[in-house]
Design a protein around this motif. Structure first.
Motif, PDB file in Angstrom:
ATOM      1  N   LEU A 163       0.650  -1.246   0.100  1.00 39.89           N
ATOM      2  CA  LEU A 163      -0.018   0.025   0.031  1.00 39.89           C
ATOM      3  C   LEU A 163       0.899   1.364  -0.129  1.00 39.89           C
ATOM      4  N   LEU A 164       1.878   1.226   0.902  1.00 40.35           N
ATOM      5  CA  LEU A 164       2.755   2.327   0.805  1.00 40.35           C
ATOM      6  C   LEU A 164       3.458   2.832  -0.713  1.00 40.35           C
ATOM      7  N   THR A 165       3.773   1.675  -1.121  1.00 41.86           N
ATOM      8  CA  THR A 165       4.543   1.669  -2.585  1.00 41.86           C
ATOM      9  C   THR A 165       3.402   2.290  -3.489  1.00 41.86           C
ATOM     10  N   PHE A 166       2.137   1.767  -3.564  1.00 43.62           N
ATOM     11  CA  PHE A 166       1.265   2.235  -4.339  1.00 43.62           C
ATOM     12  C   PHE A 166       0.908   3.697  -4.103  1.00 43.62           C
ATOM     13  N   VAL A 167       0.824   4.074  -2.971  1.00 40.15           N
ATOM     14  CA  VAL A 167       0.471   5.396  -2.446  1.00 40.15           C
ATOM     15  C   VAL A 167       1.569   6.595  -2.976  1.00 40.15           C
ATOM     16  N   GLY A 168       2.624   5.838  -2.702  1.00 46.70           N
ATOM     17  CA  GLY A 168       4.062   6.515  -3.206  1.00 46.70           C
ATOM     18  C   GLY A 168       3.881   6.773  -4.734  1.00 46.70           C
ATOM     19  N   ALA A 169       3.721   5.723  -5.262  1.00 46.97           N
ATOM     20  CA  ALA A 169       3.655   5.965  -6.983  1.00 46.97           C
ATOM     21  C   ALA A 169       2.582   7.026  -7.340  1.00 46.97           C
ATOM     22  N   MET A 170       1.334   6.936  -6.582  1.00 49.07           N
ATOM     23  CA  MET A 170       0.317   7.655  -6.914  1.00 49.07           C
ATOM     24  C   MET A 170       0.703   9.239  -6.808  1.00 49.07           C
ATOM     25  N   ALA A 171       1.291   9.357  -5.563  1.00 49.90           N
ATOM     26  CA  ALA A 171       1.738  10.646  -5.209  1.00 49.90           C
ATOM     27  C   ALA A 171       2.736  11.188  -6.096  1.00 49.90           C
ATOM     28  N   LEU A 172       3.767  10.404  -6.759  1.00 46.83           N
ATOM     29  CA  LEU A 172       4.762  11.103  -7.700  1.00 46.83           C
ATOM     30  C   LEU A 172       3.945  11.143  -8.990  1.00 46.83           C
ATOM     31  N   PHE A 173       2.777  10.429  -9.284  1.00 45.07           N
ATOM     32  CA  PHE A 173       2.308  10.527 -10.543  1.00 45.07           C
ATOM     33  C   PHE A 173       1.611  12.183 -10.235  1.00 45.07           C
ATOM     34  N   CYS A 174       0.735  12.382  -9.369  1.00 43.75           N
ATOM     35  CA  CYS A 174       0.204  13.711  -9.015  1.00 43.75           C
ATOM     36  C   CYS A 174       1.212  14.859  -8.904  1.00 43.75           C
ATOM     37  N   LEU A 175       2.350  14.694  -8.540  1.00 44.66           N
ATOM     38  CA  LEU A 175       3.618  15.790  -8.310  1.00 44.66           C
ATOM     39  C   LEU A 175       4.178  16.149  -9.690  1.00 44.66           C
ATOM     40  N   VAL A 176       4.361  14.974 -10.402  1.00 43.31           N
ATOM     41  CA  VAL A 176       5.276  15.119 -11.744  1.00 43.31           C
ATOM     42  C   VAL A 176       4.398  15.014 -13.011  1.00 43.31           C
ATOM     43  N   ALA A 177       3.607  14.138 -13.196  1.00 43.28           N
ATOM     44  CA  ALA A 177       2.751  14.188 -14.443  1.00 43.28           C
ATOM     45  C   ALA A 177       1.545  14.891 -14.413  1.00 43.28           C
ATOM     46  N   LEU A 178       0.813  15.158 -13.360  1.00 45.46           N
ATOM     47  CA  LEU A 178      -0.413  15.647 -13.292  1.00 45.46           C
ATOM     48  C   LEU A 178      -0.538  17.065 -13.473  1.00 45.46           C
ATOM     49  N   PRO A 179       0.522  17.872 -13.076  1.00 48.24           N
ATOM     50  CA  PRO A 179       0.584  19.234 -13.403  1.00 48.24           C
ATOM     51  C   PRO A 179       0.575  19.657 -14.919  1.00 48.24           C
ATOM     52  N   GLN A 180       1.584  18.843 -15.577  1.00 53.33           N
ATOM     53  CA  GLN A 180       1.724  18.831 -16.895  1.00 53.33           C
ATOM     54  C   GLN A 180       0.365  18.662 -17.860  1.00 53.33           C
ATOM     55  N   ILE A 181      -0.246  17.506 -17.311  1.00 54.51           N
ATOM     56  CA  ILE A 181      -1.499  17.310 -17.746  1.00 54.51           C
ATOM     57  C   ILE A 181      -2.653  18.421 -17.773  1.00 54.51           C
ATOM     58  N   TRP A 182      -2.565  18.883 -16.684  1.00 58.09           N
ATOM     59  CA  TRP A 182      -3.601  19.993 -16.166  1.00 58.09           C
ATOM     60  C   TRP A 182      -3.246  21.174 -17.168  1.00 58.09           C
ATOM     61  N   ASN A 183      -1.917  21.610 -17.041  1.00 56.01           N
ATOM     62  CA  ASN A 183      -1.586  22.621 -17.962  1.00 56.01           C
ATOM     63  C   ASN A 183      -1.907  22.448 -19.425  1.00 56.01           C
ATOM     64  N   GLN A 184      -1.664  21.270 -19.963  1.00 55.38           N
ATOM     65  CA  GLN A 184      -2.092  21.109 -21.251  1.00 55.38           C
ATOM     66  C   GLN A 184      -3.652  20.852 -21.554  1.00 55.38           C
ATOM     67  N   GLY A 185      -4.164  20.508 -20.479  1.00 53.61           N
ATOM     68  CA  GLY A 185      -5.880  20.510 -20.730  1.00 53.61           C
ATOM     69  C   GLY A 185      -6.358  22.058 -20.767  1.00 53.61           C
ATOM     70  N   ILE A 186      -5.722  22.839 -19.949  1.00 58.35           N
ATOM     71  CA  ILE A 186      -6.165  24.305 -19.972  1.00 58.35           C
ATOM     72  C   ILE A 186      -5.626  24.927 -21.214  1.00 58.35           C
ATOM     73  N   SER A 187      -4.495  24.716 -21.787  1.00 58.77           N
ATOM     74  CA  SER A 187      -4.204  24.979 -23.051  1.00 58.77           C
ATOM     75  C   SER A 187      -4.787  24.709 -24.322  1.00 58.77           C
ATOM     76  N   LEU A 188      -5.358  23.599 -24.291  1.00 60.19           N
ATOM     77  CA  LEU A 188      -6.308  22.928 -25.157  1.00 60.19           C
ATOM     78  C   LEU A 188      -7.597  23.429 -25.144  1.00 60.19           C
ATOM     79  N   ALA A 189      -8.211  23.756 -23.606  1.00 57.40           N
ATOM     80  CA  ALA A 189      -9.404  24.318 -23.755  1.00 57.40           C
ATOM     81  C   ALA A 189      -9.439  25.925 -24.295  1.00 57.40           C
ATOM     82  N   ARG A 190      -8.324  26.569 -24.188  1.00 58.52           N
ATOM     83  CA  ARG A 190      -8.222  27.744 -24.723  1.00 58.52           C
ATOM     84  C   ARG A 190      -7.955  27.738 -26.118  1.00 58.52           C
ATOM     85  N   GLU A 191      -7.513  26.869 -26.844  1.00 59.37           N
ATOM     86  CA  GLU A 191      -7.251  26.602 -28.177  1.00 59.37           C
ATOM     87  C   GLU A 191      -8.490  26.362 -28.940  1.00 59.37           C
ATOM     88  N   LEU A 192      -9.345  25.619 -28.121  1.00 62.51           N
ATOM     89  CA  LEU A 192     -10.545  24.854 -28.944  1.00 62.51           C
ATOM     90  C   LEU A 192     -11.400  26.055 -29.851  1.00 62.51           C
TER      91      LEU A 192
END
Length: 358
Positions: free
Chosen positions: A74-103
């Motif tokens: 469980l600690l390994t899984f939670v750590g992987a999810m936290a790493l995803f939220c800290l590293v990948a999720l901000p990039q995905i969120w920013n790309q989603g905002i940029s795509l919404a503006r460009e629609l």
């Protein structure tokens, strides 16, 4: 008519074990249908516990205490999810905002391309048809934008619930993994004694659910990462966002891959136009989908989910309409459950037996 109904009831429900199985199914479906939103954290925890059970069981079989194995996994899984939220999720969120503006710009470009069709193909399409099409599309996009705004406002309210789930779900998963046998024994106390048929169906379904959830998690990871790396190599814009969407699309068999093709193609067409690069993108995306359907799915799921594609699509439509996301996610296990119940259901075949004896 009444005699027909009575004979059918006697044939199908004369066995007490069949009655027990029917009662369990009816109660389970009713609880999920009427109280699905209330028990969402419980459903999420059950899915995660199924997904993490295999490494916990492997560690426990090698002599490690189950509580320690559950804690480490469980600690390994939670750590992987936290790493995803800290590293990948901000990039995905920013790309989603940029795509919404460009629609709007993308839509204007697509509208300009469509307006040239009557000039290129006047014998097939007229300006009035294009005008009606664009007017209808504008209305649909406006309604869709309003729905997105409502969802965005509602999501602000759900932040508190999300914070509670972030604490509650890991605790539930930990206790499900640590006290699996005790919980199953406690649950069996509420089931009638005539449950041999229900145990037979459960034994078949339990293995298939474990295989399905674990396989889906691996499939999402492989398809998502492969799509992201492919889009990144081709320098496609919004590669992280589109990779995530393509990965999640495998949750809906057949339908998901078809629907996700639209945003991938739109972004590529807007970026490169009708160029060889756009053709390469569609070719690469088609190869990923072909490998997923013909190599990855048979390898991950083997023969555990032996259903016809028509049955899978129908189950997605029916169970998705009943229970939304969870109905779509569990459409294949639920369809397999229906198949297992039908195959295991006892039948006396009284009229046929009497005819054979006569």
């Amino acid at each position: 008519m009444w005699n027909l109904v009575r004979s059918w009831y006697q044939e199908k429900f004369s066995d007490p074990q069949a009655v027990t199985l029917a009662m369990i199914l009816v109660v389970g479906f009713a609880v999920i249908y009427f109280y699905g939103q209330l028990i969402t954290p419980l459903l999420v925890a059950i899915v995660l516990a199924y997904m993490l059970e295999w490494p916990v069981a492997q560690m426990a079989n090698r002599g490690m205490p189950r509580v320690l194995a559950a804690s480490l996994v469980l600690l390994t899984f939670v750590g992987a999810m936290a790493l995803f939220c800290l590293v990948a999720l901000p990039q995905i969120w920013n790309q989603g905002i940029s795509l919404a503006r460009e629609l709007p710009e993308m839509f204007s470009w697509a509208q300009g391309q469509v307006l040239t069709l009557p000039q290129l193909y006047p014998e097939f399409i007229s300006e009035s048809q294009i005008h009606d099409l664009m007017q209808n599309l504008n209305g649909r996009l406006l309604a869709w934008g309003q729905q997105v705004l409502q969802v965005s406002l509602g999501s602000l309210i759900d932040l508190v619930a999300l914070a509670v789930y972030a604490i509650l779900v890991p605790l539930l998963v930990f206790f499900f993994l640590k006290d699996k046998r005790e919980l199953l024994r406690g649950f069996s106390r509420f089931v009638p004694d005539n449950r041999e048929l229900a145990k037979k169906v459960w034994a078949e379904m339990n293995g298939q659910i474990v295989n399905y959830i674990r396989g889906k998690a691996i499939e999402i990871l492989i398809i998502g990462v492969t799509s992201y790396l492919t889009f990144l190599f081709m320098d496609l814009r919004y590669a992280a966002l589109l990779g995530l969407v393509v990965g999640l699309s495998v949750l809906i068999p057949y339908i998901g891959a078809t629907v996700v093709t639209i945003p991938v193609a739109m972004v590529g067409l807007f970026q490169w136009g009708w160029s060889p690069q756009f053709g390469y993108l569609l070719l690469a995306y088609g190869i990923i989908q072909a490998l997923d359907g013909n190599v990855l799915v048979p390898l991950l799921f083997s023969e555990a989910v032996n259903l016809h594609p028509v049955a899978i699509i129908v189950s997605v439509l029916i169970f998705g309409g009943l229970w939304g996301f969870w109905g779509v996610f569990f459409a294949i296990p639920l369809a397999t459950l229906v198949k297992a119940v039908v195959n295991a259901w006892p039948s006396t075949d009284l009229p046929a037996a009497a005819g054979e004896q006569g």
